[in-house]
Enzyme design. Structure first.
Site, mmCIF file in Angstrom:
data_model
loop_
_atom_site.group_PDB
_atom_site.id
_atom_site.type_symbol
_atom_site.label_atom_id
_atom_site.label_comp_id
_atom_site.label_asym_id
_atom_site.label_seq_id
_atom_site.Cartn_x
_atom_site.Cartn_y
_atom_site.Cartn_z
ATOM 1 N N ASP A 218 -37.524 -61.497 34.784
ATOM 2 C CA ASP A 218 -37.477 -59.876 34.890
ATOM 3 C C ASP A 218 -36.309 -59.496 35.568
ATOM 4 O OD1 ASP A 218 -38.021 -57.330 35.482
ATOM 5 O OD2 ASP A 218 -40.170 -57.700 36.034
ATOM 6 N N HIS A 237 -30.233 -47.285 29.288
ATOM 7 C CA HIS A 237 -30.781 -46.053 28.814
ATOM 8 C C HIS A 237 -32.167 -45.897 28.747
ATOM 9 C CE1 HIS A 237 -31.118 -47.189 24.083
ATOM 10 N NE2 HIS A 237 -31.610 -47.994 24.861
#
Length: 324
Positions: A218, A237
């Site tokens: 992660d 983004h």
């Protein structure tokens, strides 16, 4: 002025016509051929007269053209809608769940909340995780839209790289492109475990599996150490500034002094239509955003990374370097 306004107001109709042509398989039938509407209709299973009306609009916007005998072919732009080019991206953008998320745009503007979650009752990635068919279409569209990968080794010199770490690198298309351009380099593909599990077949097909280490994890917990080049392509983004700060801090912690981070994104400018459109798209889909060069540089500086060059890539993408 009125004509320009009407083109904007009817732009959605042109997009839907394009999606319909791709769903029917028209660009693939016309690949390298010129055919009459009746011949195309027979091959794709369509009503000849109705298909002819669709083809006329496609010709009107520059995706097709017709000769004096009313036989249609593809323009160079229209040829990009084939299944082996950007066709899968058009298929994705035409998916009902994808398009209907935009119905929540006004809600997103009023509240700052992602439109997708408002419309569908769950975040986009949870929605995809619950439907393998939709996830397959999404992944195919993302892969087609990643054709700019080929420009990354042209823009940035990887010849001195020893260990390239591709963060949230999917099944390894970008990493493979980099490694094939730099035979002495080795790669680390880092993504969530279920994505990494699907990577070996892709990397083997691209001939670089023996030079790759696959790591599941992660980004918001930690990232692999020991790379001299790190890559974040179309990742920042997806997230707000706070989450980006955590992610970039993890990168800086893993990087040795002198290591470089490559940020690949669209960069918003005053006249940059695509980044502006995708900025709204991210607000609709994830709550993320496209950023200006100054905003990216500020995020990097906050993470104790020194921003460097801004380089151009195909499809309106940009590459911003940063050094530890």
């Amino acid at each position: 002025m009125e004509q320009d306004l009407m083109r904007i107001l009817t732009g959605g109709w042109v997009a839907q016509a394009t999606f319909a042509a791709v769903r029917l398989g028209v660009p693939d039938v016309l690949d390298g051929r010129r055919l009459a509407p009746e011949e195309i209709a027979e091959e794709v299973g369509a009503h000849p007269a109705a298909l002819h009306r669709l083809l006329r609009l496609l010709a009107g916007v520059g995706l097709a053209d017709a000769d004096s005998d009313d036989r249609y072919g593809l323009t160079p732009m229209g040829a990009q809608l084939r299944a082996d080019a950007l066709g899968p991206l058009a298929t994705l953008y035409g998916e009902d769940y994808f398009a209907s998320a935009w119905d929540g745009l006004a809600h997103a503007v009023r509240t700052g909340e992602p439109a997708f979650e408002h419309v569908h009752g769950e975040p986009v990635f949870a929605h995809l995780a619950g439907d393998p068919g939709k996830a397959a279409v999404f992944n195919a569209g993302m892969a087609a839209g990643a054709s700019f990968f080929r420009g990354v080794p042209d823009a940035y010199d990887f010849s001195g790289a020893r260990r390239v770490v591709d963060l949230a690198g999917g099944t390894g298309a970008l990493l493979a492109t980099v490694l094939r351009s730099s035979p002495a380099a080795r790669g680390v593909l880092f993504d969530v475990p279920e994505v990494v599990e699907a990577a070996p077949a892709h990397l083997a097909r691209l001939g670089v599996l023996d030079r790759c280490e696959l790591v599941g994890g992660d980004l918001f917990d930690s990232v692999p150490e020991g790379g001299d080049v790190y890559v974040l392509s179309r990742v920042l983004h997806d997230w707000d500034d706070e989450r980006c700060a955590v992610l970039l801090a993890n990168c800086a912690k893993a990087m040795e002094p002198g290591a470089e981070l490559l940020i690949v994104e669209r960069v918003v400018g005053q006249d940059s239509y695509l980044p502006l459109a995708f900025d709204l798209h991210m607000m609709v889909m994830t709550g993320g955003r496209e950023r200006t060069e100054a905003e990216y540089r500020a995020l990097l500086a906050e993470a104790d990374l020194t921003p460097g060059r801004l380089l151009d890539l195909p499809l309106g993408m940009r590459l911003l370097t940063a050094t530890r």
